[in-house]
Design a protein around this motif. Sequence first.
Motif, mmCIF file in Angstrom:
data_model
loop_
_atom_site.group_PDB
_atom_site.id
_atom_site.type_symbol
_atom_site.label_atom_id
_atom_site.label_comp_id
_atom_site.label_asym_id
_atom_site.label_seq_id
_atom_site.Cartn_x
_atom_site.Cartn_y
_atom_site.Cartn_z
ATOM 1 N N LYS A 7 14.229 21.938 -58.328
ATOM 2 C CA LYS A 7 15.659 22.000 -58.610
ATOM 3 C C LYS A 7 16.606 20.158 -59.148
ATOM 4 O O LYS A 7 16.488 19.179 -59.585
ATOM 5 C CB LYS A 7 15.857 21.895 -57.325
ATOM 6 C CG LYS A 7 16.121 23.528 -56.604
ATOM 7 C CD LYS A 7 16.212 23.302 -55.379
ATOM 8 C CE LYS A 7 15.227 24.863 -55.111
ATOM 9 N NZ LYS A 7 14.992 25.229 -53.240
ATOM 10 N N GLU B 192 12.430 26.813 -74.704
ATOM 11 C CA GLU B 192 12.463 27.131 -72.712
ATOM 12 C C GLU B 192 11.090 26.359 -72.316
ATOM 13 O O GLU B 192 11.071 25.494 -71.608
ATOM 14 C CB GLU B 192 12.445 28.566 -72.804
ATOM 15 C CG GLU B 192 12.959 28.593 -71.149
ATOM 16 C CD GLU B 192 13.024 30.528 -70.784
ATOM 17 O OE1 GLU B 192 14.019 30.646 -72.128
ATOM 18 O OE2 GLU B 192 11.901 30.647 -69.978
ATOM 19 N N LEU C 49 20.546 23.028 -57.870
ATOM 20 C CA LEU C 49 21.205 24.761 -59.463
ATOM 21 C C LEU C 49 19.127 24.411 -59.759
ATOM 22 O O LEU C 49 18.301 23.756 -59.917
ATOM 23 C CB LEU C 49 21.483 23.739 -60.764
ATOM 24 C CG LEU C 49 21.199 24.261 -61.904
ATOM 25 C CD1 LEU C 49 22.430 23.707 -63.029
ATOM 26 C CD2 LEU C 49 19.393 23.575 -62.448
ATOM 27 N N ILE C 50 18.917 25.732 -60.348
ATOM 28 C CA ILE C 50 17.707 25.729 -60.363
ATOM 29 C C ILE C 50 16.962 25.693 -61.508
ATOM 30 O O ILE C 50 16.889 26.709 -62.719
ATOM 31 C CB ILE C 50 16.470 27.000 -59.939
ATOM 32 C CG1 ILE C 50 16.559 27.432 -58.577
ATOM 33 C CG2 ILE C 50 15.279 27.484 -60.176
ATOM 34 C CD1 ILE C 50 16.779 28.752 -58.206
ATOM 35 N N SER D 16 8.370 22.456 -62.720
ATOM 36 C CA SER D 16 7.395 22.459 -61.395
ATOM 37 C C SER D 16 7.306 21.154 -60.465
ATOM 38 O O SER D 16 6.397 21.424 -59.399
ATOM 39 C CB SER D 16 5.762 22.899 -62.265
ATOM 40 O OG SER D 16 5.526 21.930 -62.750
ATOM 41 N N LYS E 255 14.395 26.048 -64.101
ATOM 42 C CA LYS E 255 13.720 27.256 -64.382
ATOM 43 C C LYS E 255 14.585 28.554 -64.774
ATOM 44 O O LYS E 255 14.364 29.622 -65.649
ATOM 45 C CB LYS E 255 12.774 28.106 -63.613
ATOM 46 C CG LYS E 255 11.140 27.227 -63.478
ATOM 47 C CD LYS E 255 10.534 28.037 -64.636
ATOM 48 C CE LYS E 255 8.572 27.730 -64.973
ATOM 49 N NZ LYS E 255 8.360 28.989 -65.521
ATOM 50 N N ALA E 256 15.600 28.478 -63.965
ATOM 51 C CA ALA E 256 16.664 30.225 -64.499
ATOM 52 C C ALA E 256 17.579 29.103 -66.101
ATOM 53 O O ALA E 256 17.919 30.460 -66.061
ATOM 54 C CB ALA E 256 17.784 30.263 -63.045
ATOM 55 N N PHE E 257 17.654 28.382 -66.253
ATOM 56 C CA PHE E 257 17.974 28.126 -67.765
ATOM 57 C C PHE E 257 17.358 29.270 -68.613
ATOM 58 O O PHE E 257 16.334 28.823 -68.840
ATOM 59 C CB PHE E 257 17.791 26.573 -68.203
ATOM 60 C CG PHE E 257 18.739 25.544 -67.796
ATOM 61 C CD1 PHE E 257 20.664 26.387 -68.347
ATOM 62 C CD2 PHE E 257 18.205 24.648 -66.224
ATOM 63 C CE1 PHE E 257 21.817 25.449 -68.093
ATOM 64 C CE2 PHE E 257 19.989 23.776 -65.560
ATOM 65 C CZ PHE E 257 21.054 24.106 -66.936
#
Lengths: 183, 147
Positions: free
Chosen positions: A91, A76, A63-64, A87, A66-68
Amino acid sequence: MKKAIIIILIFGLYAVSNGQDKYMSKTGHVSFYSKTPMEVIEAHNNQVATVINIKEGTIAFNLIQKAFKFERALMEEHFNENYMESSKFPKCTFSGKFKDFDLVNFKNTGSYKVVIEGDMNMHGVTKHIKTNGTIDVKNGKIYGKSKFNIKPEDYGIQIPGIVKDKIASTMEISVDITYVPFK
Amino acid sequence: MKKKIIIIVSVLIGLGIIGAGIGFYFFKKPVKDFSQSSVDVSLTAKSIYTEFLKDQNSASAKYVTTDKTIEIKGKVSEIKKNDDGSYQINLDVGDPEGDVCCTLTMEESAKAGNIKSGDMVSIKGQCTGFQELISKEVVMIRCGISK
């Protein structure tokens, strides 16, 4: 000639059965939910990659962070910069096994309660976790669902005192995946 | 004298209200709409893919951490509708093992119906990183059709 056909058939069958040992999704959904009397925080990730190997009874997630997706920009930003340090640790991964997976028939329509155990790596910390879930097999797809709780502090995520009443000390994680045969 | 105090107090109250307003604005500000904002960086699907393949850390520092709006040009290799109704467009990168995977916003998905495999498109959105568990993929979210 006959021999050659038989060999090709065997290899062909092997390739087919091998191909169907794995089910996957690249658009899995994972969300987390934090609730205190002061604030409700919710975020959704629809780009979760995950694979089930039904022959070995293994399951993996990638899961990345940043994609939340959050509703508010500030949440965010804090999630990525202050807490997850996305950064530095982009993941979150999980690699585990189904317990008693021989009891689950992944090829036949049905609904099963399962227990999954494995290692989760998040924010640079690896923890062994165990969680309950459900597996629904329908129309050649596998629908996997699970809900469990994690504590940010277990993963070395410090929540400063000033926002302690806004961020829960336990987060509820929901997982909802539609697995399709690996192509 | 009394007049002066009243003026100072009302100026202070005014500044306080403005400050609280600005604070509340930033607190409530929604997430940047990448699908509609102006493009910061524009490049081809193949070149962003190659950069991630070569060095994930430096590519992430360039395209992910900065929260820039990235525009990707490329040929559609696959388009499909997700369970939630949003469209996902995969762009060809010249490597059968990889692609750039773009998920459109709901609003933009409504316009994606006539896009088909083989079309040349420009898609803008937020780059979130590189995914390798299943295939090698540059992940783009909050996307819109740029042209």
